[in-house]
Design an enzyme around this catalytic site. Structure first.
Site, PDB file in Angstrom:
ATOM      1  N   GLY A  31       0.807  -1.220   0.000  1.00 33.76           N
ATOM      2  CA  GLY A  31       0.000   0.000   0.000  1.00 33.76           C
ATOM      3  C   GLY A  31       0.838   1.267   0.000  1.00 33.76           C
ATOM      4  CB  ALA A  32       1.921   3.974   1.232  1.00 30.87           C
ATOM      5  CG  LEU A  33      -1.009   1.539  -3.749  1.00 28.60           C
ATOM      6  CD1 LEU A  33      -2.197   1.070  -4.596  1.00 28.60           C
ATOM      7  CD2 LEU A  33       0.067   0.448  -3.711  1.00 28.60           C
ATOM      8  CG  ASN A  35       2.902   7.807 -10.724  1.00 30.97           C
ATOM      9  OD1 ASN A  35       1.711   7.497 -10.613  1.00 30.97           O
ATOM     10  ND2 ASN A  35       3.296   9.044 -10.984  1.00 30.97           N
ATOM     11  CG  HIS A  37       3.092   0.605  -5.512  1.00 33.17           C
ATOM     12  ND1 HIS A  37       3.246   1.684  -4.677  1.00 33.17           N
ATOM     13  CD2 HIS A  37       3.712  -0.426  -4.880  1.00 33.17           C
ATOM     14  CE1 HIS A  37       3.917   1.327  -3.588  1.00 33.17           C
ATOM     15  NE2 HIS A  37       4.214   0.045  -3.694  1.00 33.17           N
ATOM     16  N   GLY A 149       8.941  -5.257  -8.821  1.00 28.71           N
ATOM     17  CA  GLY A 149       9.801  -4.162  -9.262  1.00 28.71           C
ATOM     18  C   GLY A 149      11.282  -4.421  -9.011  1.00 28.71           C
ATOM     19  CE  LYS A 151      13.119   2.096  -4.003  1.00 26.41           C
ATOM     20  NZ  LYS A 151      12.579   1.585  -2.804  1.00 26.41           N
ATOM     21  CG  ASP A 152      11.753  -3.680  -3.167  1.00 22.15           C
ATOM     22  OD1 ASP A 152      12.134  -3.286  -2.067  1.00 22.15           O
ATOM     23  OD2 ASP A 152      10.820  -3.131  -3.790  1.00 22.15           O
ATOM     24  CB  SER A 187      10.351   4.495  -1.759  1.00 25.93           C
ATOM     25  OG  SER A 187      10.138   3.922  -0.484  1.00 25.93           O
TER      26      SER A 187
HETATM   27  P1  AMP Z   1       6.015  -2.407  -1.683  1.00 24.32           P
HETATM   28  O1  AMP Z   1       4.636  -1.876  -1.546  1.00 24.32           O
HETATM   29  O2  AMP Z   1       7.078  -1.422  -1.334  1.00 24.32           O
HETATM   30  O3  AMP Z   1       6.176  -3.750  -1.020  1.00 24.32           O
HETATM   31  O4  AMP Z   1       6.235  -2.669  -3.235  1.00 24.32           O
HETATM   32  C1  AMP Z   1       5.364  -3.481  -3.980  1.00 24.32           C
HETATM   33  C2  AMP Z   1       5.968  -3.734  -5.334  1.00 24.32           C
HETATM   34  O5  AMP Z   1       6.174  -2.489  -6.009  1.00 24.32           O
HETATM   35  C3  AMP Z   1       7.345  -4.414  -5.266  1.00 24.32           C
HETATM   36  O6  AMP Z   1       7.434  -5.388  -6.294  1.00 24.32           O
HETATM   37  C4  AMP Z   1       8.293  -3.272  -5.503  1.00 24.32           C
HETATM   38  O7  AMP Z   1       9.539  -3.656  -6.050  1.00 24.32           O
HETATM   39  C5  AMP Z   1       7.505  -2.419  -6.476  1.00 24.32           C
HETATM   40  N1  AMP Z   1       7.981  -1.043  -6.451  1.00 24.32           N
HETATM   41  C6  AMP Z   1       8.160  -0.260  -5.353  1.00 24.32           C
HETATM   42  N2  AMP Z   1       8.686   0.926  -5.709  1.00 24.32           N
HETATM   43  C7  AMP Z   1       8.853   0.890  -7.063  1.00 24.32           C
HETATM   44  C8  AMP Z   1       9.367   1.807  -8.032  1.00 24.32           C
HETATM   45  N3  AMP Z   1       9.817   3.006  -7.688  1.00 24.32           N
HETATM   46  N4  AMP Z   1       9.359   1.437  -9.326  1.00 24.32           N
HETATM   47  C9  AMP Z   1       8.903   0.198  -9.693  1.00 24.32           C
HETATM   48  N5  AMP Z   1       8.418  -0.703  -8.838  1.00 24.32           N
HETATM   49  C10 AMP Z   1       8.391  -0.377  -7.534  1.00 24.32           C
END
Ligand code: AMP
Length: 289
Positions: A31-33, A35, A37, A149, A151-152, A187
């Site tokens: 969550g806390a979505l 662009n 996401h 992503g 990103k991780d 993020s």
């Molecule tokens: P999170 O909510 O942080 O667990 O992220 C959920 C998914 O979104 C994960 O697969 C992340 O790698 C992806 N994600 C987070 N930030 C970005 C970003 N800046 N660009 C692309 N994908 C992202």
């Protein structure tokens, strides 16, 4: 958009989708979505018939209790954003739905060095918790494709290993990092940066780009040392800046040592821990192709 809170209701819906021979794409999030996401959701929309997004702040992957408590939760805004990109299904389970008392959700897999280096060295237990929740969610959603992503980066490596070890039918789709205009990787945690650190945070991506443009003139070790020093002098507390083989995650001594090389960093910007990475070298047939 359909919204489900219960596993049983979601599965009833998805069974109908599968019976109609439609493909399911899955985007797990906390969550806390933003662009970043949404780029995953758009990709899932383009490549599959039914996009399922989950929002679940998974307690088992937080090694720091304060980080879990302070993790931003913005469900109303998240629902609006997801509606704007035509998500088919939003799944927002409670902790008991994901980890029902009596159900053994622990995962007996070995990730070896992949889980002990970089993030794993600074966030003990993080990847066990992450793999546990991704496995449980895959078990519930049974997607054809899983969208995650870059990103991780280390998370991807571990999910890829998990899918391989389990001979899982789900295909992992890796999506590029979406950045703010100034280069900061998007993020959920960025919204907690103070104005001072928000302005400075661009430095992470600037250093990564500098390293990338210098790979032929400098050694990985000298670049890492330079990066740690620059971050420290700018007021960050960097935990690591490493240049590694993108498959094994082990440091490379020379840029000719591997076909797929990635620079990864984590640094505290005041109270907020930021991570970023950049692919420095990717020969054809490399893993993210
Ligand atoms: P999170 O909510 O942080 O667990 O992220 C959920 C998914 O979104 C994960 O697969 C992340 O790698 C992806 N994600 C987070 N930030 C970005 C970003 N800046 N660009 C692309 N994908 C992202």
């Amino acid at each position: 958009m359909f919204l489900f809170k219960k596993v049983a209701d979601l599965q009833r819906y998805l069974q109908k989708v599968s019976k109609e021979k439609k493909t399911i794409g899955f985007v797990p999030t906390m969550g806390a979505l933003h662009n970043g996401h949404l780029s995953l959701v758009n990709r899932a929309n383009a490549e599959t018939d039914c996009t399922v997004v989950s929002i679940f702040v998974n307690p088992t992957q937080f090694n720091d209790k304060k980080d879990l408590e302070k993790y931003p939760r913005t469900l109303g805004a998240d629902i609006e954003l997801l509606s704007s990109v035509q998500t088919t299904v939003l799944f927002i389970p409670s902790i008991d739905e994901i980890y029902p008392p009596g159900l053994n959700t622990s995962l007996d897999l070995e990730f070896g060095a992949l889980a002990n280096v970089l993030e794993g060295a600074f966030r003990p237990g993080h990847f066990d918790g992450m793999a546990q929740v991704v496995h449980r969610l895959l078990d519930i959603v049974k997607p054809d494709r899983l969208f995650m992503g870059q990103k991780d980066f280390q998370q991807l490596t571990i999910v890829r290993s998990m899918l391989k070890q389990l001979n899982h039918k789900t295909e992992l789709v890796v999506c590029p990092i979406i950045r703010e205009k100034d280069g900061l990787a998007m993020s959920s945690r960025n919204r907690r940066l103070t104005p001072f650190y928000r302005e400075k945070a661009v430095l992470l991506s600037q250093i990564l780009s500098k390293v990338k443009s210098n790979i032929h003139n400098r050694t990985p070790e000298s670049m890492s040392t330079m990066a740690m020093k620059t971050l420290t002098e700018a007021g960050f507390k960097p935990e690591y800046f490493e240049i590694v083989d993108g498959i094994t995650l082990q440091p490379v001594k020379d840029f000719s040592d591997a076909d797929f090389i990635v620079a990864l960093t984590a640094a505290w910007a005041g109270e907020i821990r930021l991570i970023d990475n950049m692919i420095l070298k990717e020969e054809k047939n490399a893993i993210l192709a």
